[in-house]
Write a protein that holds these residues in place. Structure first.
Motif, PDB file in Angstrom:
ATOM      1  N   VAL A 139     -12.352 -11.254   6.973  1.00  0.00           N
ATOM      2  CA  VAL A 139     -10.995 -10.917   7.371  1.00  0.00           C
ATOM      3  C   VAL A 139     -10.132 -10.743   6.119  1.00  0.00           C
ATOM      4  N   SER A 140     -10.393 -11.556   5.103  1.00  0.00           N
ATOM      5  CA  SER A 140      -9.596 -11.494   3.866  1.00  0.00           C
ATOM      6  C   SER A 140      -9.551 -10.086   3.291  1.00  0.00           C
ATOM      7  N   VAL A 141     -10.725  -9.490   3.113  1.00  0.00           N
ATOM      8  CA  VAL A 141     -10.766  -8.166   2.499  1.00  0.00           C
ATOM      9  C   VAL A 141     -10.162  -7.115   3.431  1.00  0.00           C
ATOM     10  N   ALA A 142     -10.372  -7.285   4.741  1.00  0.00           N
ATOM     11  CA  ALA A 142      -9.765  -6.343   5.692  1.00  0.00           C
ATOM     12  C   ALA A 142      -8.241  -6.378   5.575  1.00  0.00           C
ATOM     13  N   LEU A 143      -7.695  -7.568   5.334  1.00  0.00           N
ATOM     14  CA  LEU A 143      -6.243  -7.693   5.152  1.00  0.00           C
ATOM     15  C   LEU A 143      -5.790  -7.001   3.869  1.00  0.00           C
ATOM     16  N   ALA A 144      -6.562  -7.209   2.807  1.00  0.00           N
ATOM     17  CA  ALA A 144      -6.243  -6.539   1.542  1.00  0.00           C
ATOM     18  C   ALA A 144      -6.281  -5.031   1.754  1.00  0.00           C
ATOM     19  N   TRP A 145      -7.255  -4.593   2.518  1.00  0.00           N
ATOM     20  CA  TRP A 145      -7.414  -3.162   2.796  1.00  0.00           C
ATOM     21  C   TRP A 145      -6.182  -2.605   3.492  1.00  0.00           C
ATOM     22  N   ARG A 146      -5.747  -3.372   4.488  1.00  0.00           N
ATOM     23  CA  ARG A 146      -4.575  -2.977   5.255  1.00  0.00           C
ATOM     24  C   ARG A 146      -3.368  -2.803   4.327  1.00  0.00           C
ATOM     25  N   ALA A 147      -3.222  -3.726   3.366  1.00  0.00           N
ATOM     26  CA  ALA A 147      -2.080  -3.641   2.448  1.00  0.00           C
ATOM     27  C   ALA A 147      -2.256  -2.478   1.464  1.00  0.00           C
ATOM     28  N   LEU A 148      -3.473  -2.313   0.956  1.00  0.00           N
ATOM     29  CA  LEU A 148      -3.716  -1.264  -0.048  1.00  0.00           C
ATOM     30  C   LEU A 148      -3.523   0.130   0.541  1.00  0.00           C
ATOM     31  N   PHE A 149      -3.829   0.284   1.830  1.00  0.00           N
ATOM     32  CA  PHE A 149      -3.758   1.605   2.453  1.00  0.00           C
ATOM     33  C   PHE A 149      -2.486   1.803   3.291  1.00  0.00           C
ATOM     34  N   SER A 150      -1.537   0.873   3.159  1.00  0.00           N
ATOM     35  CA  SER A 150      -0.308   1.024   3.937  1.00  0.00           C
ATOM     36  C   SER A 150       0.660   1.946   3.198  1.00  0.00           C
ATOM     37  N   THR A 151       1.756   2.286   3.855  1.00  0.00           N
ATOM     38  CA  THR A 151       2.774   3.108   3.217  1.00  0.00           C
ATOM     39  C   THR A 151       3.287   2.371   1.978  1.00  0.00           C
ATOM     40  N   ASP A 152       3.400   3.076   0.866  1.00  0.00           N
ATOM     41  CA  ASP A 152       3.794   2.496  -0.423  1.00  0.00           C
ATOM     42  C   ASP A 152       2.740   1.540  -0.973  1.00  0.00           C
ATOM     43  N   GLY A 153       1.573   1.486  -0.380  1.00  0.00           N
ATOM     44  CA  GLY A 153       0.487   0.686  -0.944  1.00  0.00           C
ATOM     45  C   GLY A 153      -0.128   1.426  -2.124  1.00  0.00           C
ATOM     46  N   THR A 154      -1.092   0.766  -2.776  1.00  0.00           N
ATOM     47  CA  THR A 154      -1.660   1.334  -3.999  1.00  0.00           C
ATOM     48  C   THR A 154      -2.255   2.724  -3.773  1.00  0.00           C
ATOM     49  N   ASP A 156      -1.666   4.975  -1.484  1.00  0.00           N
ATOM     50  CA  ASP A 156      -0.596   5.934  -1.233  1.00  0.00           C
ATOM     51  C   ASP A 156       0.054   6.375  -2.541  1.00  0.00           C
ATOM     52  N   GLU A 157       0.354   5.398  -3.394  1.00  0.00           N
ATOM     53  CA  GLU A 157       1.026   5.683  -4.664  1.00  0.00           C
ATOM     54  C   GLU A 157       0.139   6.509  -5.597  1.00  0.00           C
ATOM     55  N   VAL A 158      -1.141   6.116  -5.662  1.00  0.00           N
ATOM     56  CA  VAL A 158      -2.058   6.846  -6.543  1.00  0.00           C
ATOM     57  C   VAL A 158      -2.176   8.299  -6.081  1.00  0.00           C
ATOM     58  N   LEU A 159      -2.319   8.491  -4.762  1.00  0.00           N
ATOM     59  CA  LEU A 159      -2.439   9.851  -4.239  1.00  0.00           C
ATOM     60  C   LEU A 159      -1.146  10.635  -4.477  1.00  0.00           C
ATOM     61  N   ALA A 160      -0.008   9.960  -4.305  1.00  0.00           N
ATOM     62  CA  ALA A 160       1.276  10.613  -4.558  1.00  0.00           C
ATOM     63  C   ALA A 160       1.361  11.045  -6.020  1.00  0.00           C
ATOM     64  N   GLY A 161       0.871  10.186  -6.898  1.00  0.00           N
ATOM     65  CA  GLY A 161       0.853  10.505  -8.328  1.00  0.00           C
ATOM     66  C   GLY A 161       0.023  11.754  -8.605  1.00  0.00           C
ATOM     67  N   ILE A 164      -0.640  14.395  -3.951  1.00  0.00           N
ATOM     68  CA  ILE A 164      -1.091  14.462  -2.563  1.00  0.00           C
ATOM     69  C   ILE A 164      -0.240  13.511  -1.738  1.00  0.00           C
ATOM     70  N   ASP A 165       0.469  14.055  -0.769  1.00  0.00           N
ATOM     71  CA  ASP A 165       1.352  13.207   0.017  1.00  0.00           C
ATOM     72  C   ASP A 165       0.704  12.859   1.350  1.00  0.00           C
ATOM     73  N   THR A 166       0.232  11.599   1.460  1.00  0.00           N
ATOM     74  CA  THR A 166      -0.364  11.186   2.732  1.00  0.00           C
ATOM     75  C   THR A 166       0.537  10.192   3.452  1.00  0.00           C
ATOM     76  N   GLY A 167       1.399   9.520   2.707  1.00  0.00           N
ATOM     77  CA  GLY A 167       2.337   8.590   3.328  1.00  0.00           C
ATOM     78  C   GLY A 167       1.674   7.376   3.946  1.00  0.00           C
ATOM     79  N   GLY A 168       0.649   6.835   3.279  1.00  0.00           N
ATOM     80  CA  GLY A 168       0.001   5.631   3.811  1.00  0.00           C
ATOM     81  C   GLY A 168      -0.958   5.995   4.925  1.00  0.00           C
ATOM     82  N   TRP A 169      -2.140   5.386   4.909  1.00  0.00           N
ATOM     83  CA  TRP A 169      -3.163   5.770   5.893  1.00  0.00           C
ATOM     84  C   TRP A 169      -3.108   4.935   7.158  1.00  0.00           C
ATOM     85  N   VAL A 170      -2.771   3.648   6.985  1.00  0.00           N
ATOM     86  CA  VAL A 170      -2.914   2.707   8.095  1.00  0.00           C
ATOM     87  C   VAL A 170      -2.021   3.071   9.278  1.00  0.00           C
ATOM     88  N   ASP A 171      -0.823   3.580   8.984  1.00  0.00           N
ATOM     89  CA  ASP A 171       0.138   3.832  10.066  1.00  0.00           C
ATOM     90  C   ASP A 171       0.057   5.239  10.626  1.00  0.00           C
TER      91      ASP A 171
END
Lengths: 318, 277
Positions: A139-154, A156-161, A164-171
């Motif tokens: 569950v720990s890593v799944a939670l980290a995943w959720r944060a990393l792939f959320s809007t403004d998560g890492t 999202d930011e890397v892709l924006a850089g 590529i505008d995806t605006g976070g994957w999770v939502d």
């Protein structure tokens, strides 16, 4: 351990010779069953019995509190003709399997080829690449995943850089499933280790002969490595496919158990869980389990059948 | 291969590894970030590292501190380890060495159960444990292990036993050992590497397990770490993200330690039997 032990696990040694005398033999048998008794009890009470019961329940309406009520094929009929979420979950799972399994195996194979060299520290690297396979189920890593792939998560930011505008994957319904695919692919370490074991079995002479013939790296890969590795590819393919159909934790954690947004992460086991343990429709959930079993068994059989065309066993004539 | 080629190889491998391990490093580093930094910065390292998140988690998540959930997870995992080591080694010895009627079909069935999606037995198993009145206890999570339901480990041990020379068994028989004595004095000591692999994998799988624990455990008092974490997330406001990650790190810690201590057993176990991670 040889490769054939891995890829043909059904082969059992011939039984050891029985001790002389019927009395001793019978006593020997008794002892054998004694050793096996925990397994026999488990297989009967926790596997065979429940399988029969679940097949029966799949033809009933059962809410766990009142006794099951026979409804014939109603559950199956509803599932196939009256339940859009069922089809949605089935399709989402298919997509998930079709994306995650090849990606995971390709990564596993690529890294295995990279690590299949006599270099300093290669054992250490092998272990390090394997680590996510153990961590990723948590569950720990799944939670980290959720944060990393959320809007403004890492991510999202890397892709924006990169523009590529995806605006976070999770939502986002369009991308949420890819979050789970990435999580599955990240755990490529286990099949990688199995590939490495397979690569060790490829006879060096084949490469030496190919080098004399002037074969380049591509020809060596497609002419020698992949054919010699095909039994292990088959093994990993079957195992990973069966596992992918049962993926649950990641989908549950990333979507807080709902399978959202817009059911985009509603994997089959998650829907089965919701039907059984949230809606208390145990009969329906059992029917879903049987459909899953039939699909997985059919696919496994199909892969094994097709394997005659592409799996090459050393020492066999083509 | 030239020296520069070797250097390039190391650079590529380490580069891939850094990307791969980034989520774990990020998780650990975020757990040390103060609340103001957790969501506002993406910097990998905390600007002002703090142990507050951990202090909060030890103080209490819901009604209980993290150590309570730790204890529950430990009980479940330890019970599963004992169950698997005992029951699977007994079955493996029978399949690997003894002669009895129905050996082939039984072994075949055992192999099939490895591939069986557990969903087909899930609901009747739940009904059985409910009838026994043990839902919301650890029994449904531990008891099946004593009945060798993790057939993967039987297979692992059978494979291992097949590599042991039969002459040892015969010598033991000549010395007057029956099957039980041979098992205890010959097979079991030699089986140690496979037993260790089984124990570590069982521990990690059960420590990580979410599905069964979700189904069988209902009260926060009985919750294991994965359930407590999930509960935490559902209740958490954004300010609780730091503690949530602290708890995530604590939950990963035993796996990390086991991994560092036993990596060779783990990797070899996968290589020889196709065990999953």
């Amino acid at each position: 351990m040889t490769q054939s032990a891995l890829t043909r696990p059904d082969a059992l040694d011939p039984p050891p010779p029985a001790p002389a005398g019927t009395a001793r033999r019978r006593r020997g048998q008794g002892v054998a069953y004694l050793f096996l008794s925990p397994w026999i009890v488990g297989a009967a009470l926790l596997t065979i019995g429940p399988m029969v019961a679940s097949l029966y329940l799949s033809f009933t309406d059962y809410d766990l509190f009142d006794s099951p009520e026979w409804v014939g094929f109603d559950n199956y009929a509803t599932m196939f003709t009256g339940d859009e979420r069922f089809w949605h979950a089935a399709w989402t799972t298919t997509e998930y399997v079709l994306l995650s399994v090849p990606l995971k195996l390709a990564l596993a194979l690529a890294v295995a080829l990279l690590l299949n060299r006599p270099r300093r520290g290669v054992g250490l690297y092998r272990s390090a690449f394997y680590a996510p396979s153990l961590l990723g189920a948590s569950v720990s890593v799944a939670l980290a995943w959720r944060a990393l792939f959320s809007t403004d998560g890492t991510v999202d930011e890397v892709l924006a850089g990169l523009g590529i505008d995806t605006g976070g994957w999770v939502d986002q319904p369009r991308y949420a499933l890819l979050t789970l695919v990435a999580l599955a692919a990240w755990q490529f370490g286990a099949p990688m280790v199995i590939f490495l074991a397979g690569l060790k079995q490829v006879p060096r002479e084949l490469y030496e002969a190919a080098a004399i013939d002037g074969a380049g790296p591509a020809r060596r890969l497609f002419g020698i490595t992949l054919p010699m590795l095909s039994p292990v590819i088959l093994f990993n393919l079957v195992l990973e496919t069966i596992n992918a159909f049962q993926a649950f934790t990641g989908a549950f954690v990333v979507s807080s158990g709902r399978g959202g947004p817009s059911d985009s992460t509603l994997l089959y086991p998650l829907y089965l869980y919701q039907r059984g343990f949230t809606d208390f429709r145990m009969g329906y959930a059992s029917a879903m389990a049987w459909v899953l079993l039939v699909v997985v068994a059919a696919l496994t059989a199909l892969v094994f059948r097709s394997s005659r065309r592409w799996v090459f066993y050393a020492g066999e004539d083509r | 291969m030239t020296t520069s080629g070797k250097v390039l190889w190391h650079v590529v491998v380490i580069g891939v590894l850094l990307v791969l391990l980034y989520p774990v490093v990020w998780l650990v580093s975020t757990s040390f970030k103060p609340a103001t930094e957790v969501l506002s910065t993406l910097a990998l390292l905390p600007r002002e590292p703090t142990g507050d998140n951990y202090a909060q988690v030890f103080d209490g998540v819901g009604e209980f501190g993290v150590l309570h959930y730790f204890r529950n997870s430990l009980l479940v995992s330890a019970g599963a380890v004992v169950g698997n080591v005992v029951s699977c080694s007994l079955a493996a010895y029978a399949f690997g060495r003894l002669h009895f009627r129905g050996r082939g079909p039984m072994f075949g069935f055992m192999m099939i159960t490895i591939m069986l999606p557990h969903h087909v037995v899930l609901i009747p198993q739940y009904v059985i444990f409910q009838q026994l009145g043990v839902v919301n206890t650890f029994w449904p999570l531990v008891l099946p292990k004593f009945l060798a339901t993790d057939a993967f480990f039987i297979f692992l041990m059978v494979q291992f036993i097949r590599t042991l020379p039969r002459e040892l068994d015969e010598a033991a028989t000549l010395d007057g050992c029956g099957p039980a004595g041979t098992f205890r004095h010959v097979i079991l000591p030699l089986l140690r590497p496979a037993l260790i692999t089984t124990a570590i994998f069982t521990f990690i799988w059960n420590w990580n397990d979410f599905f069964s624990q979700l189904i069988y455990l209902n009260d926060a008092e009985k919750f294991t770490l994965p359930l407590a974490l999930q509960l935490f997330v559902d209740q958490a406001t954004e300010s609780a993200f730091g503690p949530m990650f602290a708890m995530s790190v604590l939950a990963l810690l035993p796996i990390g330690l086991f991994f560092l201590a036993f990596q060779r057993f783990l990797v070899d176990g996968v290589a020889t039997s196709g065990l999953k991670g």
